[in-house]
Design a protein around this motif. Structure first.
Motif, PDB file in Angstrom:
ATOM      1  N   TYR A   1     -62.124 -46.648  25.880  1.00  0.00           N
ATOM      2  CA  TYR A   1     -61.578 -47.996  25.754  1.00  0.00           C
ATOM      3  C   TYR A   1     -62.094 -48.525  24.431  1.00  0.00           C
ATOM      4  CZ  TYR A   1     -60.201 -47.682  30.611  1.00  0.00           C
ATOM      5  OH  TYR A   1     -59.620 -47.286  31.781  1.00  0.00           O
TER       6      TYR A   1
ATOM      7  N   THR B   1     -61.956 -40.794  28.646  1.00  0.00           N
ATOM      8  CA  THR B   1     -61.136 -41.975  28.395  1.00  0.00           C
ATOM      9  C   THR B   1     -61.974 -42.976  27.608  1.00  0.00           C
ATOM     10  OG1 THR B   1     -59.896 -41.634  30.432  1.00  0.00           O
ATOM     11  CG2 THR B   1     -59.775 -43.819  29.445  1.00  0.00           C
TER      12      THR B   1
ATOM     13  N   LYS C   1     -57.426 -45.735  25.222  1.00  0.00           N
ATOM     14  CA  LYS C   1     -56.864 -46.962  25.776  1.00  0.00           C
ATOM     15  C   LYS C   1     -57.422 -48.115  24.949  1.00  0.00           C
ATOM     16  CE  LYS C   1     -56.027 -45.386  30.418  1.00  0.00           C
ATOM     17  NZ  LYS C   1     -56.061 -45.770  31.838  1.00  0.00           N
TER      18      LYS C   1
ATOM     19  N   GLU D   1     -50.278 -47.481  17.955  1.00  0.00           N
ATOM     20  CA  GLU D   1     -49.280 -47.079  18.947  1.00  0.00           C
ATOM     21  C   GLU D   1     -47.937 -46.746  18.314  1.00  0.00           C
ATOM     22  OE1 GLU D   1     -49.538 -46.370  22.178  1.00  0.00           O
ATOM     23  OE2 GLU D   1     -51.689 -46.669  21.976  1.00  0.00           O
TER      24      GLU D   1
ATOM     25  N   PRO E   1     -51.826 -43.406  27.841  1.00  0.00           N
ATOM     26  CA  PRO E   1     -52.762 -43.384  26.711  1.00  0.00           C
ATOM     27  C   PRO E   1     -52.410 -42.274  25.725  1.00  0.00           C
ATOM     28  CG  PRO E   1     -53.787 -42.462  28.662  1.00  0.00           C
ATOM     29  CD  PRO E   1     -52.453 -42.993  29.089  1.00  0.00           C
TER      30      PRO E   1
ATOM     31  N   MET F   1     -49.169 -48.456  29.289  1.00  0.00           N
ATOM     32  CA  MET F   1     -50.393 -49.133  28.931  1.00  0.00           C
ATOM     33  C   MET F   1     -50.055 -50.551  28.489  1.00  0.00           C
ATOM     34  SD  MET F   1     -53.285 -48.139  26.102  1.00  0.00           S
ATOM     35  CE  MET F   1     -52.174 -47.036  25.328  1.00  0.00           C
TER      36      MET F   1
END
Length: 109
Positions: free
Chosen positions: A27, A25, A56, A74, A12, A1
């Motif tokens: 965003y 998913t 994401k 992350e 993701p 990503m």
């Protein structure tokens, strides 16, 4: 990503039922008020246990604290996914703490 052109994340983060046949998913931008409001609906769907969520990051340039928050998520996800998802929920409920790069404060408080 990729987060704003920064390579390094290849997949993701996924949350929910690992055996679900449906994946949503999302965003997301941790500073976006609309993303924050959507969390109630996302939680309701995930609580049914029939889907999972793939996150994401899509931090907008006008949200200066969203990119550091995404990077923080992350790093947490790589070390401890459960803590990362706690950060995810807290970041959306306490968006004011993200201002000025205080994403790390959310983790240790």
């Amino acid at each position: 990503m990729t987060i704003n052109g920064t390579p390094g994340w290849t997949a993701p983060a996924v949350y929910g039922n690992p055996f679900a046949s449906v994946t949503i998913t999302e965003y997301a931008d941790f500073q976006c008020s609309y993303c924050s409001e959507a969390q109630n609906v996302v939680d309701q769907v995930l609580n049914k246990g029939q889907v999972n969520l793939a996150l994401k990051h899509l931090p907008l340039e006008c949200h200066t604290d969203a990119l550091p928050a995404a990077k923080c998520f992350e790093v947490l996800y790589r070390r401890n996914p459960a803590v990362a998802w706690s950060f995810y929920k807290l970041a959306f409920t306490e968006q004011s703490f993200l201002k000025g790069g205080n994403a790390l404060y959310l983790i240790i408080s």
